[in-house]
Write a protein that holds these residues in place. Sequence first.
Motif, PDB file in Angstrom:
ATOM      1  N   TRP A 469      18.106 101.463 -64.514  1.00 14.11           N
ATOM      2  CA  TRP A 469      18.253 100.016 -64.720  1.00 14.11           C
ATOM      3  C   TRP A 469      19.068  99.381 -63.604  1.00 14.11           C
ATOM      4  CZ3 TRP A 469      16.690  95.935 -67.616  1.00 14.11           C
ATOM      5  CH2 TRP A 469      17.496  94.803 -67.616  1.00 14.11           C
ATOM      6  N   GLN A 470      20.194  99.989 -63.234  1.00 10.53           N
ATOM      7  CA  GLN A 470      21.048  99.408 -62.206  1.00 10.53           C
ATOM      8  C   GLN A 470      20.370  99.423 -60.847  1.00 10.53           C
ATOM      9  OE1 GLN A 470      23.829  97.923 -63.143  1.00 10.53           O
ATOM     10  NE2 GLN A 470      24.092  97.137 -61.068  1.00 10.53           N
ATOM     11  N   ILE A 471      19.627 100.517 -60.547  1.00 10.15           N
ATOM     12  CA  ILE A 471      18.907 100.587 -59.273  1.00 10.15           C
ATOM     13  C   ILE A 471      17.867  99.474 -59.211  1.00 10.15           C
ATOM     14  CG2 ILE A 471      17.326 101.999 -57.894  1.00 10.15           C
ATOM     15  CD1 ILE A 471      18.742 104.465 -59.041  1.00 10.15           C
ATOM     16  N   ALA A 472      17.126  99.273 -60.303  1.00 10.13           N
ATOM     17  CA  ALA A 472      16.104  98.228 -60.329  1.00 10.13           C
ATOM     18  C   ALA A 472      16.729  96.855 -60.167  1.00 10.13           C
ATOM     19  CB  ALA A 472      15.336  98.318 -61.638  1.00 10.13           C
ATOM     20  N   ARG A 473      17.889  96.639 -60.809  1.00  6.75           N
ATOM     21  CA  ARG A 473      18.535  95.331 -60.712  1.00  6.75           C
ATOM     22  C   ARG A 473      19.009  95.048 -59.292  1.00  6.75           C
ATOM     23  NH1 ARG A 473      22.717  92.752 -65.053  1.00  6.75           N
ATOM     24  NH2 ARG A 473      23.053  90.784 -63.969  1.00  6.75           N
ATOM     25  N   GLU A 474      19.599  96.044 -58.648  1.00 10.99           N
ATOM     26  CA  GLU A 474      20.102  95.855 -57.291  1.00 10.99           C
ATOM     27  C   GLU A 474      18.977  95.576 -56.302  1.00 10.99           C
ATOM     28  OE1 GLU A 474      22.337  99.333 -56.468  1.00 10.99           O
ATOM     29  OE2 GLU A 474      24.032  98.769 -57.764  1.00 10.99           O
ATOM     30  N   HIS A 475      17.773  96.105 -56.578  1.00 16.13           N
ATOM     31  CA  HIS A 475      16.642  95.908 -55.672  1.00 16.13           C
ATOM     32  C   HIS A 475      15.688  94.825 -56.165  1.00 16.13           C
ATOM     33  CE1 HIS A 475      18.146  99.822 -54.302  1.00 16.13           C
ATOM     34  NE2 HIS A 475      17.505  99.573 -53.160  1.00 16.13           N
ATOM     35  N   ASN A 476      16.102  94.065 -57.201  1.00 19.96           N
ATOM     36  CA  ASN A 476      15.291  92.970 -57.730  1.00 19.96           C
ATOM     37  C   ASN A 476      13.887  93.438 -58.091  1.00 19.96           C
ATOM     38  OD1 ASN A 476      15.197  90.268 -58.518  1.00 19.96           O
ATOM     39  ND2 ASN A 476      14.060  89.688 -56.677  1.00 19.96           N
ATOM     40  N   ALA A 477      13.811  94.571 -58.791  1.00 17.30           N
ATOM     41  CA  ALA A 477      12.537  95.166 -59.182  1.00 17.30           C
ATOM     42  C   ALA A 477      12.489  95.337 -60.688  1.00 17.30           C
ATOM     43  CB  ALA A 477      12.356  96.512 -58.492  1.00 17.30           C
ATOM     44  N   PRO A 478      11.325  95.156 -61.316  1.00 21.75           N
ATOM     45  CA  PRO A 478      11.210  95.402 -62.754  1.00 21.75           C
ATOM     46  C   PRO A 478      11.495  96.867 -63.069  1.00 21.75           C
ATOM     47  CG  PRO A 478       9.314  94.176 -61.931  1.00 21.75           C
ATOM     48  CD  PRO A 478      10.063  94.649 -60.730  1.00 21.75           C
ATOM     49  N   PRO A 479      12.413  97.154 -63.982  1.00 23.76           N
ATOM     50  CA  PRO A 479      12.773  98.546 -64.266  1.00 23.76           C
ATOM     51  C   PRO A 479      11.618  99.344 -64.861  1.00 23.76           C
ATOM     52  CG  PRO A 479      13.867  97.060 -65.790  1.00 23.76           C
ATOM     53  CD  PRO A 479      13.251  96.209 -64.746  1.00 23.76           C
ATOM     54  N   ASP A 480      10.738  98.694 -65.669  1.00 25.30           N
ATOM     55  CA  ASP A 480       9.623  99.440 -66.242  1.00 25.30           C
ATOM     56  C   ASP A 480       8.620  99.859 -65.177  1.00 25.30           C
ATOM     57  OD1 ASP A 480       9.020  96.806 -65.771  1.00 25.30           O
ATOM     58  OD2 ASP A 480       7.785  96.551 -67.569  1.00 25.30           O
ATOM     59  N   VAL A 481       8.434  98.994 -64.145  1.00 23.36           N
ATOM     60  CA  VAL A 481       7.530  99.341 -63.044  1.00 23.36           C
ATOM     61  C   VAL A 481       8.117 100.469 -62.211  1.00 23.36           C
ATOM     62  CG1 VAL A 481       6.400  98.476 -60.953  1.00 23.36           C
ATOM     63  CG2 VAL A 481       6.567  97.021 -62.995  1.00 23.36           C
ATOM     64  N   LEU A 482       9.447 100.400 -61.942  1.00 24.87           N
ATOM     65  CA  LEU A 482      10.102 101.455 -61.169  1.00 24.87           C
ATOM     66  C   LEU A 482       9.985 102.797 -61.879  1.00 24.87           C
ATOM     67  CD1 LEU A 482      13.523 101.141 -59.364  1.00 24.87           C
ATOM     68  CD2 LEU A 482      13.006 103.162 -60.710  1.00 24.87           C
ATOM     69  N   ALA A 483      10.224 102.792 -63.198  1.00 27.59           N
ATOM     70  CA  ALA A 483      10.154 104.044 -63.954  1.00 27.59           C
ATOM     71  C   ALA A 483       8.739 104.604 -63.971  1.00 27.59           C
ATOM     72  CB  ALA A 483      10.656 103.811 -65.378  1.00 27.59           C
ATOM     73  N   ALA A 484       7.727 103.728 -64.127  1.00 28.41           N
ATOM     74  CA  ALA A 484       6.344 104.207 -64.168  1.00 28.41           C
ATOM     75  C   ALA A 484       5.898 104.745 -62.814  1.00 28.41           C
ATOM     76  CB  ALA A 484       5.424 103.074 -64.623  1.00 28.41           C
ATOM     77  N   ASP A 485       6.282 104.075 -61.730  1.00 28.68           N
ATOM     78  CA  ASP A 485       5.864 104.505 -60.396  1.00 28.68           C
ATOM     79  C   ASP A 485       6.463 105.850 -60.019  1.00 28.68           C
ATOM     80  OD1 ASP A 485       4.392 102.224 -60.158  1.00 28.68           O
ATOM     81  OD2 ASP A 485       5.860 101.143 -58.915  1.00 28.68           O
ATOM     82  N   ASN A 486       7.627 106.202 -60.575  1.00 29.70           N
ATOM     83  CA  ASN A 486       8.306 107.439 -60.195  1.00 29.70           C
ATOM     84  C   ASN A 486       8.337 108.473 -61.320  1.00 29.70           C
ATOM     85  OD1 ASN A 486       9.753 106.809 -57.386  1.00 29.70           O
ATOM     86  ND2 ASN A 486       9.896 104.964 -58.662  1.00 29.70           N
ATOM     87  N   GLN A 487       7.518 108.263 -62.363  1.00 26.44           N
ATOM     88  CA  GLN A 487       7.419 109.181 -63.495  1.00 26.44           C
ATOM     89  C   GLN A 487       8.800 109.512 -64.088  1.00 26.44           C
ATOM     90  OE1 GLN A 487       5.655 110.369 -60.406  1.00 26.44           O
ATOM     91  NE2 GLN A 487       4.153 108.869 -61.126  1.00 26.44           N
ATOM     92  N   LEU A 488       9.582 108.457 -64.358  1.00 26.00           N
ATOM     93  CA  LEU A 488      10.922 108.635 -64.936  1.00 26.00           C
ATOM     94  C   LEU A 488      10.874 108.315 -66.424  1.00 26.00           C
ATOM     95  CD1 LEU A 488      13.023 106.839 -62.161  1.00 26.00           C
ATOM     96  CD2 LEU A 488      12.611 109.292 -62.411  1.00 26.00           C
TER      97      LEU A 488
END
Length: 504
Positions: A469-488
């Motif tokens: 969540w914090q990584i996504a916020r710092e990079h202005n990215a949706p956290p659900d998209v970040l998690a799906a793209d990296n299989q987290l």
Amino acid sequence: MDKLKTDVLSLCCRHPVRELSDGQTLETFLTLPEYSGDVSRVLTCSVTPVVSAVTVSADGVALEGSCQIRVLYLAQDGAIYAPESSEPFSARLPSSDCDGCRAVDFVWAEDCMARAVSPRKLEIRASLHLVVKCYRTAELSLLGGAEGAGIQLKKQTVPLLLTDDRISGKVTITESLTLPAECADARRILSCRADGVLTQTKTAGSRMLLTGEASLTLLYLPEEGDLPQTAHWKLPFSETVDLQDLPEDAEKQARLRLEVVSASLSGSGGRSVSCALRFRADISCEKTEEVKLVTDAFSTRCEMQSETAPLFSLLRERQIAETVPAAGEWTLSELSAEGVIDHTCHVEGVRTRLADGKCTVEGQVVFDALLRGGDGSCYGVRRTAEFSRTLEEGEGELRFAPEWTVAASSMSLAGGRLSGKAELFLSGTVRSLAPLTAVSSLACDEKTVKAPPRAGLCVYFAKKGESVWQIAREHNAPPDVLAADNQLEEDVLAADQTLLIARV
């Protein structure tokens, strides 16, 4: 730009505001009544504080009450007397936070002492320990959801302690008793003591039925002889207490505390006893619910303004109900005693230490013994024994308010050594809490639109323990998209990892 729509949860919470504590010294004099003989030696002394009124104001909490004083002494004519008196007391515990609160008191006496300053006057000293817990009912608004303006929410379902309140009721017992067959006829009652235990509680609507048993012990002088004797009774009781405005669907617990006990001989023949006991029933009410809250939020399109409320989430709770032994042995070289006539014991100086996942409760058991001397007289002695109990509770911030009662006790004398044993009953709820910050209000500053990122895709070398969540916020990215793209699957990274971040 989309308008922000929020879903706000309004919770009516009763929560503790402040616990006030203070010490006060009771110093007074007791002039002996005309029918009592001159003092030769004080045997025992007890002070029982009873609070009659609790007043909460803007500058603190005021207590009004009285202390019941009982002294047992040996007179110069060889007789034993037990005069009683009542001394008013008042106390103020200053606080600026408790205005508009409800309060419940816990007051007890420690280190009671009586000494003769003249053949007809006794000086009484005792330390009063005052504890007042203040509670307030408040409307708490927390954010449960929001939509629009490209908002990203971090939600968490947590158990919250919504209700933590206390009320007090009265349990009164009046009985006409007959001395047990093995007891001699009584000439004069010297002192009495009582205790009570609840065996069952039932709640129906706004009332609670308390069922239990009181134990009464009488110390008296028989018709023949000058050595005191004791008599014991078990008195069942059943009492209904009004629960006032406590919520009906919350869990409730009750505890008895003795306030007043008195006994007197009635009729003729020295066999009939009239007694009156009054207990205070402290009823606590607790309610925990699973609530979904927004703990963090940000927008990928514009700046967010939010207010938060600090809360504690309940990680774990455990009911404590166990027996803790306490024992001591003391040499009586300065006295010539042949046996124990009677004894009492109580708990003093309880201390609770919460650190490193451990809860340690320690204190003292005070034994007061009335001994029979070799010359036929009586002696009163006081001895103390230490006790300690450590509970391993693990992670989280621990909260524990222990309740101690003496379940059983005994004293014996052999070979010039006095031995005392007590079984202490420890009860209460140990809670493990985790700090939590929930969003109470949220607004978008639509005039301040975030600048688009210079690159749509970047590589980030994340470290173990970082939050997705914090990584996504710092990079202005949706956290659900970040998690799906990296299989987290988890929010916290279990190992160092290279992440691909698609910015919005």
